[in-house]
Design an enzyme around this catalytic site. Sequence first.
Site, short mmCIF file in Angstrom:
data_model
loop_
_atom_site.label_atom_id
_atom_site.label_comp_id
_atom_site.label_asym_id
_atom_site.label_seq_id
_atom_site.Cartn_x
_atom_site.Cartn_y
_atom_site.Cartn_z
N LYS A 1 -29.28 119.63 22.48
CA LYS A 1 -29.41 119.51 21.01
C LYS A 1 -30.13 120.72 20.41
O LYS A 1 -31.17 120.58 19.74
CB LYS A 1 -30.14 118.23 20.60
CG LYS A 1 -29.47 116.95 21.07
CD LYS A 1 -30.18 115.72 20.53
CE LYS A 1 -29.63 114.44 21.08
NZ LYS A 1 -29.96 114.18 22.51
N PHE A 2 -29.57 121.90 20.62
CA PHE A 2 -30.15 123.11 20.03
C PHE A 2 -30.24 122.95 18.52
O PHE A 2 -29.35 122.36 17.89
CB PHE A 2 -29.27 124.32 20.36
CG PHE A 2 -29.27 124.69 21.81
CD1 PHE A 2 -30.36 125.33 22.38
CD2 PHE A 2 -28.16 124.41 22.61
CE1 PHE A 2 -30.36 125.69 23.73
CE2 PHE A 2 -28.15 124.76 23.96
CZ PHE A 2 -29.25 125.40 24.51
P1 5BU Z 1 -28.84 104.99 26.91
O1 5BU Z 1 -29.75 104.71 28.04
O2 5BU Z 1 -27.37 104.59 27.19
O3 5BU Z 1 -29.34 104.46 25.59
O4 5BU Z 1 -28.86 106.61 26.82
C1 5BU Z 1 -28.15 107.32 25.85
C2 5BU Z 1 -28.20 108.79 26.16
O5 5BU Z 1 -27.46 109.50 25.16
C3 5BU Z 1 -29.59 109.40 26.16
O6 5BU Z 1 -29.61 110.44 27.10
C4 5BU Z 1 -29.74 109.97 24.76
O7 5BU Z 1 -30.59 111.10 24.71
C5 5BU Z 1 -28.32 110.38 24.43
N1 5BU Z 1 -27.98 110.33 23.00
C6 5BU Z 1 -28.02 109.16 22.26
O8 5BU Z 1 -28.36 108.10 22.77
N2 5BU Z 1 -27.67 109.18 20.94
C7 5BU Z 1 -27.29 110.31 20.30
O9 5BU Z 1 -26.99 110.29 19.12
C8 5BU Z 1 -27.24 111.50 21.09
C9 5BU Z 1 -27.58 111.48 22.42
BR1 5BU Z 1 -26.69 113.08 20.32
#
Ligand code: 5BU
Length: 246
Positions: free
Chosen positions: A79-80
């Site tokens: 996420k730069f």
């Molecule tokens: P989870 O454990 O399924 O909730 O993890 C979701 C992953 O996706 C986690 O690594 C977040 O940093 C990533 N993520 C997210 O959840 N939502 C977003 O909008 C973004 C990344 Br961009």
Amino acid sequence: MNPVVQKLRKIIAEKKSNLCVAADFTKSSAVLELAEKVGDKICILKTHIDILDDFTSEFPTKLREIADRKNFLIFEDRKFADIGNTVSLQFGGGIFRIAEWADFVNAHSIVGDGIVAGLRKVNKNSGLILLAQMTSDGNLFDENYALRTVELAKSNSDFVVGFIGSSDRPEILAKIRAAAGEDFLILTPGIKLSTESDGLGQTYNSPEKAIQSGADVIIVGRGIYENSDPAAEAEKYRAAGWAARN
Ligand code: 5BU
């Protein structure tokens, strides 16, 4: 089209998998173990390289070896979000040297064109994914922002390959898909078969809802790696994500 997208589409078709696993561990060995366990079921493994507390330069080499052997790609969820010059240093250098091993990286579009130029300058073989939406509750992303993000992607389509979208706002996700066309990828986190909250603002939706709203790839973290049998659980998500197409 960026070759990394063609590579991904081939993997998705061959493995019948639109599943990306988020390996959010703080130990390198735990990420590598999960990659071995779920590698056959996934098209992408997503990393947060800066949460590892034992990072060494051997880690990306080892992960790459598993990725090549098990036929999946690597997405660093960095996420730069800075000016072009700074992101070029963050992408190419530091201790992580993300540009040397990530097939995909992502960036916030709020910064404008410069962030795309700064990252492209370092390595245009990686595919850039722009955040058109996020899955966190109460986020400030709206439809206008999402659609302007699509415009930014379209004017940089040599390097920008897709978007992060959220099926918690499926009507906006569908508009992103309509505006972007089929060439761009849409990846959707916030996916769980049991959609209870995590108490920290993550919103969860089902694989079906994400794919039917226009996503190409579902991203699953805790739903898989917190299960006592991650391989079996990954297979459930793979099957659900694949069945939801069309
Ligand atoms: P989870 O454990 O399924 O909730 O993890 C979701 C992953 O996706 C986690 O690594 C977040 O940093 C990533 N993520 C997210 O959840 N939502 C977003 O909008 C973004 C990344 Br961009």
